[in-house]
Design an enzyme around this catalytic site. Structure first.
Site, PDB file in Angstrom:
ATOM      1  N   ILE A  24       0.918  -1.134  -0.182  1.00 27.75           N
ATOM      2  CA  ILE A  24       0.040  -0.201  -0.060  1.00 27.75           C
ATOM      3  C   ILE A  24       1.027   1.298   0.101  1.00 27.75           C
ATOM      4  O   ILE A  24       0.502   2.094  -0.864  1.00 27.75           O
ATOM      5  CB  ILE A  24      -0.832  -0.118   1.298  1.00 27.75           C
ATOM      6  CG1 ILE A  24      -2.047  -1.154   0.963  1.00 27.75           C
ATOM      7  CG2 ILE A  24      -1.620   1.270   1.292  1.00 27.75           C
ATOM      8  CD1 ILE A  24      -2.862  -1.425   2.306  1.00 27.75           C
ATOM      9  N   ASP A  44      11.410   3.927   4.600  1.00 30.88           N
ATOM     10  CA  ASP A  44      11.337   2.412   5.070  1.00 30.88           C
ATOM     11  C   ASP A  44      12.575   1.997   5.606  1.00 30.88           C
ATOM     12  O   ASP A  44      13.618   2.760   5.876  1.00 30.88           O
ATOM     13  CB  ASP A  44      10.900   1.435   3.744  1.00 30.88           C
ATOM     14  CG  ASP A  44      10.065   0.260   4.239  1.00 30.88           C
ATOM     15  OD1 ASP A  44      10.433  -0.424   5.084  1.00 30.88           O
ATOM     16  OD2 ASP A  44       8.985   0.186   3.391  1.00 30.88           O
ATOM     17  N   VAL A  59      10.648   3.856  11.547  1.00 32.94           N
ATOM     18  CA  VAL A  59       9.925   4.717  12.253  1.00 32.94           C
ATOM     19  C   VAL A  59       9.657   4.797  13.933  1.00 32.94           C
ATOM     20  O   VAL A  59       9.432   5.754  14.464  1.00 32.94           O
ATOM     21  CB  VAL A  59       8.269   4.841  11.839  1.00 32.94           C
ATOM     22  CG1 VAL A  59       8.347   5.103  10.221  1.00 32.94           C
ATOM     23  CG2 VAL A  59       7.900   3.219  12.003  1.00 32.94           C
ATOM     24  N   ASN A 112       1.908   5.091   7.122  1.00 27.55           N
ATOM     25  CA  ASN A 112       1.347   3.703   6.417  1.00 27.55           C
ATOM     26  C   ASN A 112       2.113   2.648   7.084  1.00 27.55           C
ATOM     27  O   ASN A 112       1.652   1.491   6.995  1.00 27.55           O
ATOM     28  CB  ASN A 112       1.665   3.923   4.951  1.00 27.55           C
ATOM     29  CG  ASN A 112       1.661   2.611   4.543  1.00 27.55           C
ATOM     30  OD1 ASN A 112       0.578   1.904   4.078  1.00 27.55           O
ATOM     31  ND2 ASN A 112       2.908   1.959   3.973  1.00 27.55           N
ATOM     32  N   LYS A 168      -2.096 -13.503  17.113  1.00 30.34           N
ATOM     33  CA  LYS A 168      -2.426 -14.549  18.040  1.00 30.34           C
ATOM     34  C   LYS A 168      -3.585 -14.224  18.883  1.00 30.34           C
ATOM     35  O   LYS A 168      -3.714 -13.130  19.158  1.00 30.34           O
ATOM     36  CB  LYS A 168      -1.076 -14.409  18.917  1.00 30.34           C
ATOM     37  CG  LYS A 168      -0.549 -15.811  19.489  1.00 30.34           C
ATOM     38  CD  LYS A 168       0.044 -16.656  18.427  1.00 30.34           C
ATOM     39  CE  LYS A 168       0.758 -17.687  19.157  1.00 30.34           C
ATOM     40  NZ  LYS A 168       0.721 -18.834  17.890  1.00 30.34           N
ATOM     41  N   LEU A 221      -5.716 -13.833  22.182  1.00 28.61           N
ATOM     42  CA  LEU A 221      -5.327 -13.147  23.169  1.00 28.61           C
ATOM     43  C   LEU A 221      -4.882 -14.245  24.467  1.00 28.61           C
ATOM     44  O   LEU A 221      -3.875 -13.870  25.165  1.00 28.61           O
ATOM     45  CB  LEU A 221      -6.405 -12.372  23.681  1.00 28.61           C
ATOM     46  CG  LEU A 221      -6.072 -11.276  25.079  1.00 28.61           C
ATOM     47  CD1 LEU A 221      -4.751 -10.514  24.841  1.00 28.61           C
ATOM     48  CD2 LEU A 221      -7.192 -10.436  25.704  1.00 28.61           C
ATOM     49  N   ASN A 250      -3.076 -16.707  23.911  1.00 32.84           N
ATOM     50  CA  ASN A 250      -1.742 -16.926  23.753  1.00 32.84           C
ATOM     51  C   ASN A 250      -0.926 -15.823  23.516  1.00 32.84           C
ATOM     52  O   ASN A 250       0.412 -15.847  23.145  1.00 32.84           O
ATOM     53  CB  ASN A 250      -1.657 -18.036  22.747  1.00 32.84           C
ATOM     54  CG  ASN A 250      -2.566 -19.357  22.555  1.00 32.84           C
ATOM     55  OD1 ASN A 250      -2.541 -19.737  23.908  1.00 32.84           O
ATOM     56  ND2 ASN A 250      -3.125 -19.720  21.702  1.00 32.84           N
ATOM     57  N   TYR A 301      -3.028  -5.603  17.141  1.00 35.87           N
ATOM     58  CA  TYR A 301      -3.207  -5.019  16.157  1.00 35.87           C
ATOM     59  C   TYR A 301      -4.486  -3.973  16.091  1.00 35.87           C
ATOM     60  O   TYR A 301      -4.248  -2.749  15.650  1.00 35.87           O
ATOM     61  CB  TYR A 301      -3.353  -5.904  14.668  1.00 35.87           C
ATOM     62  CG  TYR A 301      -3.661  -5.157  13.271  1.00 35.87           C
ATOM     63  CD1 TYR A 301      -2.336  -4.840  12.794  1.00 35.87           C
ATOM     64  CD2 TYR A 301      -4.613  -5.317  12.750  1.00 35.87           C
ATOM     65  CE1 TYR A 301      -2.288  -4.054  11.553  1.00 35.87           C
ATOM     66  CE2 TYR A 301      -4.547  -4.695  11.338  1.00 35.87           C
ATOM     67  CZ  TYR A 301      -3.501  -4.245  10.661  1.00 35.87           C
ATOM     68  OH  TYR A 301      -3.481  -3.551   9.660  1.00 35.87           O
ATOM     69  N   THR A 326      -2.348  -7.523  -0.658  1.00 37.24           N
ATOM     70  CA  THR A 326      -0.935  -7.247  -0.621  1.00 37.24           C
ATOM     71  C   THR A 326      -0.225  -8.338   0.256  1.00 37.24           C
ATOM     72  O   THR A 326      -0.664  -9.561   0.362  1.00 37.24           O
ATOM     73  CB  THR A 326      -0.755  -5.862   0.520  1.00 37.24           C
ATOM     74  OG1 THR A 326      -1.159  -6.444   1.614  1.00 37.24           O
ATOM     75  CG2 THR A 326      -1.286  -4.848   0.151  1.00 37.24           C
TER      76      THR A 326
END
Ligand code: NAD
Length: 466
Positions: A238, A257, A281, A307, A314, A316, A318, A372, A407
């Site tokens: 992306i 990057d 970053v 980005n 995983k 939760l 674990n 995430y 992606t």
């Protein structure tokens, strides 16, 4: 990544079988190509009242008699290049490329029937890849109950219509804050974005326009002319698409990057005629280094696109710190630190734009992704709270929440789960990186200056979440 199923159901024998079996039949979406018309056919503007007339005049590029419609006259002078074939009433046998439903003057749900049923009677006559766009006002606690009911009803209508559309058509809405005219730059900017092929994978979404800030570009094909933009995680996926799209729209791009991706990064930077900055970053001084690079090489910094992002899925039950901590560090803590360094530098003050990558997982939740989702929900909150800090400089912070995009990140999903995940949206396919990039470019543009602290989903109207 190719979607073999999409190819099969659109060719020859297998197309026939899919039809007979009633299988999902996604169609390849119409995507933006410079030089192509905004829409491929007539546009029908439905709705009564001054706002509907004004929108029709702007789309047609006709500044009607200036005395009665001064706002439309102003907007068309500022926004050359609409010139659409606009109709105010549906005619038998006509096929519409878009229907714009203006519902800004509702006072009671009783008033919905006439315009919405008029829209319904046009749906069979929509061209492939057509657009339905509503223009409405938000329901706020200050409204009387009947007004709020009517306004909120538009949300339900739009989201339902979007689910009924087929053949790559989409439905989206512009929700204009009270006091902001329908000719404000970001109302026209959002309207144009939703009508265009740039929003191919944006479906079932309502975008709020909060202010009359921002401005219309002189050239709709190069709204970012003269701007310098930084894109993190730009070596692939992306991020690479964002770098290309911002450059196509006129920006000079700094591609950032990690050093390990240096070769791919250099290739992207060369392709967009920008510069590469190898940088993790999460580095303590990442914001300062980004600013120094942009100023030293290009003289300024206008746009930052956060980005760079990673996953370590995983359940939760674990979950371990080594799977949790890096996600927070890369996906949200780095963005917070970079923003703070930019904001305190005193050199990010000329209508600056921050656009950050969230995810539908951060809005609707996703099994195995608490880490995430924490980081991406964090992005939604971060832009909301960062936007007010930029208002004094005419700046904005907004987020884009992709759904399933084809992606390397989604290639890691097991094959069967991936195949199912692709179909779980109204367009029955995964999006392409360019679809996210187009939305980022829109939010980074001057014509989105009145969109403040919002998150726009690019998910084909994913069935989960709002
Ligand atoms: P990707 O894994 O293909 O690319 C991510 C890029 O970020 C890579 O080039 C990587 O090297 C870079 N990166 C990772 N950590 C970094 C760091 N510390 N410093 C600098 N760069 C770093 O991912 P993608 O699918 O292109 O996703 C891009 C963004 O979109 C991410 O924020 C992701 O969470 C988000 N997103 C993706 C999807 C999807 O379906 N692919 C869905 C929702 C959100």
């Amino acid at each position: 990544m190719t979607d073999t199923y999409l190819n099969l159901v659109n060719s020859g024998f297998t197309k026939k079988i899919a039809k007979q079996l009633g299988l999902p039949r996604p169609v390849p979406l119409r995507r933006h190509q410079p030089g192509r018309p905004l829409v491929d056919g007539p546009v029908l503007v439905l709705g009564t009242g001054q706002d509907a007339d004004t929108v029709a005049h702007v789309l047609a590029g006709t500044a009607s008699s200036a005395a009665t419609d001064a706002r439309a006259a102003d907007a068309t002078l500022l926004a050359p290049g609409w010139d659409l074939d606009v109709r105010r009433h549906a005619a038998q046998g006509e096929r519409y490329a878009a229907v714009v439903l203006v519902l800004t003057e509702l006072t009671h749900p009783d008033e919905l029937a006439a315009p919405v049923l008029a829209l319904g009677s046009t749906l069979k006559a929509l061209a492939p890849h057509a657009r339905v766009v509503t223009v409405s006002r938000p329901a706020t606690p200050d409204d009387g109950p009947a007004v709020a009911a009517a306004r909120q009803g538009v949300d339900g209508i739009l989201r339902s219509v979007a689910k009924e559309l087929r053949t790559g058509a989409t439905g989206n809405g512009v929700v204009v804050a009270d006091g902001v005219p329908v000719t404000a730059p970001s109302v026209l900017g959002a309207l144009r974005f939703f009508l265009s092929a740039r929003s191919a994978f944006v479906d079932g979404q309502l975008l709020a326009v909060d202010s009359d800030g921002g401005s219309l570009p002189l050239d709709w094909d190069r709204p970012l002319d003269g701007k310098v933009a930084v894109v993190t995680g730009a070596a692939r996926g992306i991020g690479a698409a964002i770098a290309e799209t911002l450059a196509r729209d006129g920006a000079t791009v700094v591609a950032v990057d990690i050093p390990a991706a240096g070769e791919q990064l250099a290739a992207v930077a060369n392709k967009v005629r920008g510069t590469a900055l190898q940088l993790d970053v999460t580095a303590e001084d990442a914001g300062t280094r980004i600013l120094e690079h942009a100023q030293a090489r290009h003289g300024r910094l206008d746009i930052v696109v956060h980005n760079a992002g990673i996953t370590r899925d995983k359940l939760l039950v674990n979950m371990t710190p080594d799977r949790w901590d890096p996600i927070i560090a890369v996906n949200i803590a780095a963005q917070l630190r970079i923003n703070e360094q930019l904001l305190t530098s005193g050199d990010f003050t000329a209508e600056p734009r921050i656009v950050a990558l969230a995810s539908t997982s951060g809005i609707a939740g996703n099994r195995g992704q608490t880490n995430y989702a924490a980081s991406k929900g964090g992005v939604v909150g971060m832009v909301r709270a960062t936007a007010p800090l930029l208002t004094a400089f005419g700046g904005t912070a907004n987020a884009v929440a992709p759904g399933f995009i084809e992606t390397d990140m989604t290639a890691k999903i097991p094959a069967v789960t991936r195949q199912v995940a692709r179909r779980l949206n109204s367009l029955q396919q995964g999006g392409q990186p360019v679809d996210v990039a187009e939305t980022v470019a829109f939010l980074a543009s001057p014509q989105a200056g009145g969109v403040v602290g919002r998150t726009l989903r690019v998910c084909g109207q994913n069935l989960v979440g709002q």
